[in-house]
Design a protein around this motif. Sequence first.
Motif, PDB file in Angstrom:
ATOM      1  N   ASN A   1       0.439   4.304   1.185  1.00  0.00           N
ATOM      2  CA  ASN A   1       0.568   4.953   2.488  1.00  0.00           C
ATOM      3  C   ASN A   1       1.561   4.219   3.373  1.00  0.00           C
ATOM      4  O   ASN A   1       2.405   4.831   4.035  1.00  0.00           O
ATOM      5  CB  ASN A   1      -0.789   5.019   3.201  1.00  0.00           C
ATOM      6  N   LYS A   2       1.453   2.899   3.401  1.00  0.00           N
ATOM      7  CA  LYS A   2       2.352   2.097   4.241  1.00  0.00           C
ATOM      8  C   LYS A   2       3.802   2.248   3.782  1.00  0.00           C
ATOM      9  O   LYS A   2       4.719   2.383   4.602  1.00  0.00           O
ATOM     10  CB  LYS A   2       1.935   0.627   4.199  1.00  0.00           C
ATOM     11  N   LYS A   3       3.996   2.261   2.479  1.00  0.00           N
ATOM     12  CA  LYS A   3       5.355   2.388   1.950  1.00  0.00           C
ATOM     13  C   LYS A   3       5.933   3.769   2.253  1.00  0.00           C
ATOM     14  O   LYS A   3       7.101   3.903   2.629  1.00  0.00           O
ATOM     15  CB  LYS A   3       5.357   2.118   0.446  1.00  0.00           C
TER      16      LYS A   3
ATOM     17  N   LYS B   1       7.879   6.831  14.692  1.00  0.00           N
ATOM     18  CA  LYS B   1       6.420   6.798  14.559  1.00  0.00           C
ATOM     19  C   LYS B   1       5.786   7.997  15.264  1.00  0.00           C
ATOM     20  O   LYS B   1       4.859   8.625  14.743  1.00  0.00           O
ATOM     21  CB  LYS B   1       5.864   5.495  15.135  1.00  0.00           C
TER      22      LYS B   1
ATOM     23  N   TYR C   1      -4.065   7.287   6.589  1.00  0.00           N
ATOM     24  CA  TYR C   1      -2.637   7.408   6.936  1.00  0.00           C
ATOM     25  C   TYR C   1      -2.417   7.109   8.420  1.00  0.00           C
ATOM     26  O   TYR C   1      -1.473   6.401   8.791  1.00  0.00           O
ATOM     27  CB  TYR C   1      -2.153   8.817   6.597  1.00  0.00           C
TER      28      TYR C   1
ATOM     29  N   GLU D   1       7.689  -5.111   9.077  1.00  0.00           N
ATOM     30  CA  GLU D   1       7.280  -4.596   7.766  1.00  0.00           C
ATOM     31  C   GLU D   1       8.219  -3.496   7.294  1.00  0.00           C
ATOM     32  O   GLU D   1       8.587  -3.439   6.115  1.00  0.00           O
ATOM     33  CB  GLU D   1       5.848  -4.053   7.838  1.00  0.00           C
TER      34      GLU D   1
ATOM     35  N   GLN E   1      -2.678   3.416   9.136  1.00  0.00           N
ATOM     36  CA  GLN E   1      -1.492   2.718   8.645  1.00  0.00           C
ATOM     37  C   GLN E   1      -0.297   2.970   9.557  1.00  0.00           C
ATOM     38  O   GLN E   1       0.491   2.056   9.839  1.00  0.00           O
ATOM     39  CB  GLN E   1      -1.151   3.190   7.223  1.00  0.00           C
TER      40      GLN E   1
ATOM     41  N   ILE F   1       1.475  -0.242  11.397  1.00  0.00           N
ATOM     42  CA  ILE F   1       2.692  -0.739  10.748  1.00  0.00           C
ATOM     43  C   ILE F   1       3.627  -1.361  11.783  1.00  0.00           C
ATOM     44  O   ILE F   1       3.714  -0.901  12.933  1.00  0.00           O
ATOM     45  CB  ILE F   1       3.405   0.394   9.974  1.00  0.00           C
TER      46      ILE F   1
ATOM     47  N   ASP G   1       0.831  -1.200   0.000  1.00  0.00           N
ATOM     48  CA  ASP G   1       0.000   0.000   0.000  1.00  0.00           C
ATOM     49  C   ASP G   1       0.868   1.254   0.000  1.00  0.00           C
ATOM     50  O   ASP G   1       1.886   1.323   0.701  1.00  0.00           O
ATOM     51  CB  ASP G   1      -0.899  -0.021   1.243  1.00  0.00           C
TER      52      ASP G   1
END
Length: 244
Positions: free
Chosen positions: A95-97, A176, A210, A221, A213, A217, A93
């Motif tokens: 957003n995740k990337k 994060k 977002y 990952e 995610q 996360i 995805d």
Amino acid sequence: ESISHITKEILYSCYNTFYHPSNMTMCICGDFKYEEILSEVKKRLLTREKMEKIERIYPEYETTINKKKAESYMDVNMPLYMIGYRDYLKDVDSNKKDIAIKIIFNSLLGKCSKAYQDMYNEGLTMRELNIDYEFSDEYSHILIDGESTNPEKIYEIVTKILNNEEVNVEEFERSKKRLYGEFVTNFEDVEQIGRMFIQDALRNVDTIDYINQLKNITLEEVNDIKNKIFKSEESILSIVRNKN
């Protein structure tokens, strides 16, 4: 060269195809009543013939690096460099990337990282490195840029770290929290809200998702994405030096 071949017919064809209400995305932010603003928008929209779906034909690109190193000469006080990575990862995805790449960069090369402090103490860099992740249906890449008296050494350090080191738990949690703070501050400015939503809409990205995610996360990952994207063989170096 391509501009010189544009004719009046091509110009009008392009205008009538793409500058059309059916191909438009609008984002309105501020203190207003939804029904009133929608009514005003409809009054001002020109009546146009209904368009068929636009078929976009994208060219095929080589999957190999065109040139590992590029140099140019301009009026600069200190050499400028840019390190680029091509991104071929399609099954994650967006957003995740995007989140993973920012966590990786903040953790391994950000201002609080050991790598940055070492480069600063050695006089290789005088400011924090910048990172930019761009993606669309046609391309996807990561750019890292800055100024240095020795761009080749910076490139060697950066590619070695991204290729060999992994993000640890402490760096992961700190990054994060930083990303969460940066995302929330976007909502302090009405203009920035509009820019963020319209940009994500055009890239088929869910802005609100977002946060979900970012919350969900995992460290595994993040490191998996790092190992799949940041490969030395997929990197390039561009340098702008003083022409004198």
